[in-house]
Design an enzyme around this catalytic site. Structure first.
Site, short mmCIF file in Angstrom:
data_model
loop_
_atom_site.label_atom_id
_atom_site.label_comp_id
_atom_site.label_asym_id
_atom_site.label_seq_id
_atom_site.Cartn_x
_atom_site.Cartn_y
_atom_site.Cartn_z
CG HIS A 74 -1.94 -1.13 1.16
ND1 HIS A 74 -2.78 -1.42 0.11
CD2 HIS A 74 -2.14 -2.13 2.07
CE1 HIS A 74 -3.47 -2.52 0.38
NE2 HIS A 74 -3.09 -2.97 1.56
CG ASP A 107 -5.09 -6.22 -0.48
OD1 ASP A 107 -5.03 -7.14 0.34
OD2 ASP A 107 -5.14 -5.02 -0.13
ZN ZN Z 1 -3.19 -7.09 2.44
#
Ligand code: ZN
Length: 489
Positions: A289, A340
């Site tokens: 991220h 993800d």
């Molecule tokens: Zn993750």
């Protein structure tokens, strides 16, 4: 033309119309693969005759590219797709933290068989979309009551078995998860994730590596869950272990402002600063991220040559924020992609959002383009003398391939002799590419910025074709088993 790859002495030459090489499409290139080693044996002019009687498989109206690398995945979260898109009428709003409650409920319910069935189906969906390898950030360790299984790596091994059955390359990133927050013990709902003893965790990770030693397409990495979930002092030890074992080192970092605030409150350091201070930020490190970072942190990441695993379809779903993709690349960091939470499994969509989100934020077009330091591909000469064009697509395609391979420490992501033979073939007759296919730069752009996942027709992993004309031998069985798990929820 179907060729029996096994009968060909382990070698086969693929002759597509175009091949993605050095950041552009090149015509009349042949790619010879060795199905025994799983490597590319040769990339060269199609007119050259291969040594010996190597069968040639022509792939007319196909473009061959390196397979996409999914640097960050939690397969079990595929189960909650479509099931979190609402909020209670009485609640002021929904966010990452309320989504997490639903995700925990799914995690608590799964038996080892169900973990396998969900992972297998999810891996199949990835393969069909063009992902040839995946970094599975695996933190489901314990039985539903929180006690360890007799085989402590039971669930990791179930995930690895699922990957081997469908034929996707796996880097199992074994997750260390010790507490619920910087000053909080684990929550009851986090009991399946718990690895409360650092030495036991390291021993278990080494044992997992030994268990998978003979699997040609599986390997292990180490992953502290986040700076929230492991004590500060463990970060250095975990990173040293990754160096010793020559494994990738992955960590969730700066996905949400609350996480950054907690780190500053406890340590006086933002997450990237903390990792740097603990000697856990280098070219081996992948930050998952890295959405909420300051210019100083961007400089730290770039200076370290770290990889950021961006997961833009998840980040937009969870309201996480927008990645500073151009600034990170400009500073020297690499950007890889990950599916993800599996809200979308589509590498082409992940890569295009890196650019599209920047456009929405900056009110500009062509924000990420070739010609900046550290970016792949050369600017192209334009029609006017001395002028040049900086294209978006080569940088985005490199994020989906080369940067992901770097993140998972795989010799892949580019087509050259010695690289892993992980490939995808794109259908040049797909309606989404019509017209653009007349021009190589336009074709790359249409693929990176416009095309749906089903432009990928065929997929090879380790030299073996696992998806043929979008079909896989396990399609029906895997789908049936997954539906059955979903129906029991
Ligand atoms: Zn993750």
């Amino acid at each position: 033309v179907a060729v029996d790859e096994e009968s060909a002495g382990g070698r086969i030459v693929l002759r597509p119309e175009r091949v993605w090489l050095g950041g552009r499409f090149i015509w009349d290139v042949a790619v010879e693969i060795d199905t025994q080693t799983g490597r590319i044996a040769r990339v060269g002019a199609a007119a050259e005759r291969p040594a010996g009687a190597v069968p040639v498989e022509r792939l007319p109206r196909r473009a061959l590219l390196p397979g996409f690398v999914n640097a960050h995945s939690h397969t079990f979260q595929r189960l909650i797709r479509g099931r979190t898109q609402w909020r209670p009428g009485s609640a002021p709003g929904a966010d990452f933290w309320s989504w997490r409650e639903a995700m925990y409920a799914a995690a608590l319910a799964l038996s080892p068989d169900a973990v396998h069935d969900v992972a297998r189906f999810c891996f199949l969906e990835m393969l069909r979309a063009g992902y040839t390898s995946v970094g599975e950030f695996h933190y489901l360790h314990n039985a539903p009551d929180g006690s360890p299984y007799d085989e402590p790596n039971e669930l990791a091994l179930r995930v690895a078995a699922a990957a081997a059955e469908v034929g996707i390359r796996l880097r199992l990133l074994n997750v260390c998860y010790a507490r619920g927050g910087i000053d909080r013990p684990l929550e009851v709902a986090q009991r399946r994730f718990a690895t409360p003893d650092l030495d036991a965790f390291l021993a278990r990770t080494a044992a997992l590596r030994a268990s998978l030693r003979d699997e040609p397409t599986a390997a292990v990495g180490v992953a502290p869950h986040s700076v929230r979930a492991v004590p500060r002092g463990w970060l250095r030890t975990l990173h040293e272990f990754a160096v010793e074992q020559d494994m990738p080192f992955h960590i969730h970092a700066s996905e949400q402002p609350a996480e950054v605030e907690a780190s500053v409150a406890a340590y006086g350091l933002r997450p990237m600063e903390l990792l740097a201070r603990e000697d856990a930020l280098d070219a081996r490190t992948t930050l998952v991220h890295a959405t909420h970072v300051t210019p100083d942190e961007i400089a730290l990441l770039g200076g370290a040559g770290a990889v950021v695993a961006a997961c833009p379809t998840t980040e937009r779903d969870l309201g996480d924020g927008i990645l500073h993709a151009a600034a990170l690349i400009g500073a020297g960091a690499a950007i890889a992609i990950g599916s993800d939470s599996q809200t979308v499994i589509a590498p082409l969509e992940e890569i295009r959002l890196l650019e599209y989100h920047e456009r929405l934020r900056t009110l500009q077009r062509i924000v990420i383009a070739t010609g900046e330091p550290g970016e792949p591909g050369e600017p192209r000469a334009a029609d006017e003398p001395g002028a040049e064009r900086r294209h978006v697509a080569p940088v985005l395609l490199a994020a989906g391939t080369r940067a992901g391979a770097r993140s998972l420490r795989l010799p892949a992501g580019d087509l050259h002799a010695g690289a892993l033979a992980d490939l995808v073939a794109v259908d040049l007759d797909h309606e989404a590419l019509a017209g653009a296919d007349e021009d190589d730069d336009a074709l790359a752009a249409a693929l990176a910025l416009s095309a749906p996942p089903d432009v990928v027709r065929d997929v090879w992993v380790h030299g073996r074709r696992v998806v043929r004309d979008r079909a896989h031998p396990l399609d029906q069985e895997a789908t049936r088993a997954f539906r059955s798990v979903a129906a029991r929820r």
